[in-house]
Design a protein around this motif. Structure first.
Motif, PDB file in Angstrom:
ATOM      1  N   THR A 135     -13.380  69.910 -28.076  1.00 22.14           N
ATOM      2  CA  THR A 135     -13.810  71.266 -28.440  1.00 22.14           C
ATOM      3  C   THR A 135     -13.510  72.253 -27.320  1.00 22.14           C
ATOM      4  N   GLU A 136     -13.734  71.835 -26.068  1.00 24.79           N
ATOM      5  CA  GLU A 136     -13.442  72.712 -24.928  1.00 24.79           C
ATOM      6  C   GLU A 136     -11.969  73.111 -24.897  1.00 24.79           C
ATOM      7  N   ILE A 137     -11.097  72.145 -25.168  1.00 20.05           N
ATOM      8  CA  ILE A 137      -9.660  72.430 -25.157  1.00 20.05           C
ATOM      9  C   ILE A 137      -9.298  73.373 -26.304  1.00 20.05           C
ATOM     10  N   VAL A 138      -9.829  73.081 -27.496  1.00 21.33           N
ATOM     11  CA  VAL A 138      -9.528  73.914 -28.665  1.00 21.33           C
ATOM     12  C   VAL A 138     -10.054  75.337 -28.451  1.00 21.33           C
ATOM     13  N   ARG A 139     -11.252  75.443 -27.893  1.00 18.27           N
ATOM     14  CA  ARG A 139     -11.819  76.771 -27.629  1.00 18.27           C
ATOM     15  C   ARG A 139     -10.939  77.553 -26.648  1.00 18.27           C
ATOM     16  N   GLY A 145      -5.293  82.683 -27.628  1.00 18.53           N
ATOM     17  CA  GLY A 145      -4.425  83.100 -28.731  1.00 18.53           C
ATOM     18  C   GLY A 145      -3.385  82.062 -29.117  1.00 18.53           C
ATOM     19  N   ALA A 146      -3.432  80.874 -28.470  1.00 22.06           N
ATOM     20  CA  ALA A 146      -2.459  79.820 -28.788  1.00 22.06           C
ATOM     21  C   ALA A 146      -2.799  79.101 -30.091  1.00 22.06           C
ATOM     22  N   PHE A 147      -4.079  78.989 -30.398  1.00 22.48           N
ATOM     23  CA  PHE A 147      -4.536  78.260 -31.587  1.00 22.48           C
ATOM     24  C   PHE A 147      -5.232  79.189 -32.573  1.00 22.48           C
ATOM     25  N   THR A 148      -5.148  78.817 -33.832  1.00 23.88           N
ATOM     26  CA  THR A 148      -5.964  79.426 -34.867  1.00 23.88           C
ATOM     27  C   THR A 148      -7.110  78.456 -35.122  1.00 23.88           C
ATOM     28  N   ALA A 149      -8.296  78.836 -34.683  1.00 21.84           N
ATOM     29  CA  ALA A 149      -9.458  77.960 -34.854  1.00 21.84           C
ATOM     30  C   ALA A 149     -10.710  78.821 -34.876  1.00 21.84           C
ATOM     31  N   GLU A 150     -11.180  79.133 -36.078  1.00 17.82           N
ATOM     32  CA  GLU A 150     -12.377  79.969 -36.199  1.00 17.82           C
ATOM     33  C   GLU A 150     -13.598  79.272 -35.628  1.00 17.82           C
ATOM     34  N   ASN A 151     -13.666  77.969 -35.833  1.00 19.68           N
ATOM     35  CA  ASN A 151     -14.778  77.183 -35.318  1.00 19.68           C
ATOM     36  C   ASN A 151     -14.197  76.029 -34.490  1.00 19.68           C
ATOM     37  N   PRO A 152     -14.125  76.184 -33.163  1.00 16.47           N
ATOM     38  CA  PRO A 152     -13.502  75.144 -32.325  1.00 16.47           C
ATOM     39  C   PRO A 152     -14.126  73.758 -32.489  1.00 16.47           C
ATOM     40  N   ALA A 153     -15.444  73.683 -32.679  1.00 18.21           N
ATOM     41  CA  ALA A 153     -16.088  72.371 -32.820  1.00 18.21           C
ATOM     42  C   ALA A 153     -15.649  71.675 -34.104  1.00 18.21           C
ATOM     43  N   THR A 154     -15.575  72.424 -35.190  1.00 15.63           N
ATOM     44  CA  THR A 154     -15.134  71.854 -36.467  1.00 15.63           C
ATOM     45  C   THR A 154     -13.671  71.427 -36.381  1.00 15.63           C
ATOM     46  N   THR A 155     -12.856  72.266 -35.746  1.00 15.62           N
ATOM     47  CA  THR A 155     -11.443  71.943 -35.583  1.00 15.62           C
ATOM     48  C   THR A 155     -11.257  70.701 -34.718  1.00 15.62           C
ATOM     49  N   ALA A 156     -12.018  70.616 -33.623  1.00 17.42           N
ATOM     50  CA  ALA A 156     -11.928  69.451 -32.735  1.00 17.42           C
ATOM     51  C   ALA A 156     -12.311  68.175 -33.473  1.00 17.42           C
ATOM     52  N   LEU A 157     -13.373  68.238 -34.269  1.00 17.62           N
ATOM     53  CA  LEU A 157     -13.790  67.059 -35.030  1.00 17.62           C
ATOM     54  C   LEU A 157     -12.712  66.664 -36.036  1.00 17.62           C
ATOM     55  N   ALA A 158     -12.079  67.656 -36.656  1.00 13.95           N
ATOM     56  CA  ALA A 158     -10.997  67.358 -37.602  1.00 13.95           C
ATOM     57  C   ALA A 158      -9.825  66.677 -36.895  1.00 13.95           C
ATOM     58  N   LEU A 159      -9.462  67.167 -35.699  1.00 11.67           N
ATOM     59  CA  LEU A 159      -8.393  66.529 -34.920  1.00 11.67           C
ATOM     60  C   LEU A 159      -8.760  65.087 -34.576  1.00 11.67           C
ATOM     61  N   PHE A 160     -10.003  64.902 -34.173  1.00  9.82           N
ATOM     62  CA  PHE A 160     -10.477  63.569 -33.789  1.00  9.82           C
ATOM     63  C   PHE A 160     -10.414  62.621 -34.981  1.00  9.82           C
ATOM     64  N   ARG A 161     -10.903  63.069 -36.119  1.00 13.47           N
ATOM     65  CA  ARG A 161     -10.925  62.216 -37.318  1.00 13.47           C
ATOM     66  C   ARG A 161      -9.514  61.973 -37.865  1.00 13.47           C
ATOM     67  N   ALA A 162      -8.644  62.971 -37.738  1.00 12.96           N
ATOM     68  CA  ALA A 162      -7.279  62.820 -38.242  1.00 12.96           C
ATOM     69  C   ALA A 162      -6.494  61.784 -37.442  1.00 12.96           C
ATOM     70  N   THR A 163      -6.939  61.504 -36.227  1.00 14.69           N
ATOM     71  CA  THR A 163      -6.251  60.527 -35.371  1.00 14.69           C
ATOM     72  C   THR A 163      -7.041  59.222 -35.227  1.00 14.69           C
ATOM     73  N   ASP A 164      -8.029  59.012 -36.084  1.00 10.46           N
ATOM     74  CA  ASP A 164      -8.864  57.795 -36.015  1.00 10.46           C
ATOM     75  C   ASP A 164      -8.054  56.515 -35.882  1.00 10.46           C
ATOM     76  N   ARG A 165      -6.954  56.441 -36.619  1.00  5.19           N
ATOM     77  CA  ARG A 165      -6.163  55.206 -36.626  1.00  5.19           C
ATOM     78  C   ARG A 165      -5.673  54.824 -35.234  1.00  5.19           C
ATOM     79  N   PHE A 166      -5.633  55.800 -34.327  1.00  7.07           N
ATOM     80  CA  PHE A 166      -5.091  55.561 -32.997  1.00  7.07           C
ATOM     81  C   PHE A 166      -6.165  55.431 -31.912  1.00  7.07           C
ATOM     82  N   HIS A 167      -7.429  55.453 -32.304  1.00  5.48           N
ATOM     83  CA  HIS A 167      -8.465  55.238 -31.292  1.00  5.48           C
ATOM     84  C   HIS A 167      -9.702  54.515 -31.807  1.00  5.48           C
ATOM     85  N   ASP A 168      -9.884  54.423 -33.106  1.00  3.11           N
ATOM     86  CA  ASP A 168     -11.030  53.699 -33.647  1.00  3.11           C
ATOM     87  C   ASP A 168     -10.749  52.198 -33.536  1.00  3.11           C
TER      88      ASP A 168
END
Length: 199
Positions: A135-139, A145-168
């Protein structure tokens, strides 16, 4: 040789517990085994960890914290642009989990069992810490202005979950398959395209 109470620290107990778990596995490892490995009474261990569950939680947290410590340095790297930080953070997470799985498979299997026992506490806190770092990085990326992220915490969680296969750890069996690195890079490229601010 018996240890004196002043030399018996929580850290020494956790080190011994990790070794006992490696040798016996979670089903057979007991507090008595840990005490025996340290040359102390099991009561001495209980003075530091009130229950077997507390000891298992602490050793699991210690194991998981090794990963978060490595990743914190990437979060704090001001010389990297936000996209590079996201990529490096996710790549470091994948590399750390693979090292745990393949450098010490017996201990990894043991911790896979222990993490299911502590999913509501230690594992939940670990995931919260990881997604907090992301979340800190996304924020920072949104603020610059590099990212479009209205809610950095929600976006960070989405990134984390989208990559589950590579860390779960449930996917550890797939981490040595041919082409897994290319698949990881393809997922990252897709995520970054979605995250970049529209010009």
């Amino acid at each position: 040789m018996s240890q004196t109470p002043t030399t018996l620290t929580a850290e020494r107990i956790l080190e011994a517990t990790e070794e006992v778990l490696r040798r016996h596995g979670p089903a057979k490892a007991t507090v008595v085994d840990v005490a025996r490995a340290l040359g102390v009474s099991h009561g001495s261990v209980y003075r530091h960890f009130r229950t077997k569950a507390a000891l298992r939680e602490a050793v699991t947290k210690r194991w998981l914290d090794r990963t978060t410590g490595v990743l914190a340095a990437i979060v704090a790297a001001p010389d990297l642009d936000p996209e590079t930080r996201v990529r490096e953070w996710l790549a470091a997470l994948f590399a750390a989990k693979r090292r745990k799985a393949f450098d010490d498979p017996e201990l990894f299997a043991t911790y896979s069992v222990l993490t299911t026992e502590t999913v509501e506490t230690v594992v939940g806190e670990h995931i919260a810490e990881l997604t907090g770092q992301l979340t800190e990085i996304v924020r920072a990326g949104a603020d610059s202005g590099a990212f479009t992220a209205e809610n950095p915490a929600t976006t960070a969680l989405a990134l984390f979950r989208a990559t589950d296969r590579f860390h779960d750890p449930h996917y550890a069996g797939e981490w040595e398959q041919p082409g897994v690195e290319a698949e990881f890079e393809a997922v990252l490229d897709l995520l970054m395209r979605g995250l970049r601010a529209r010009g």
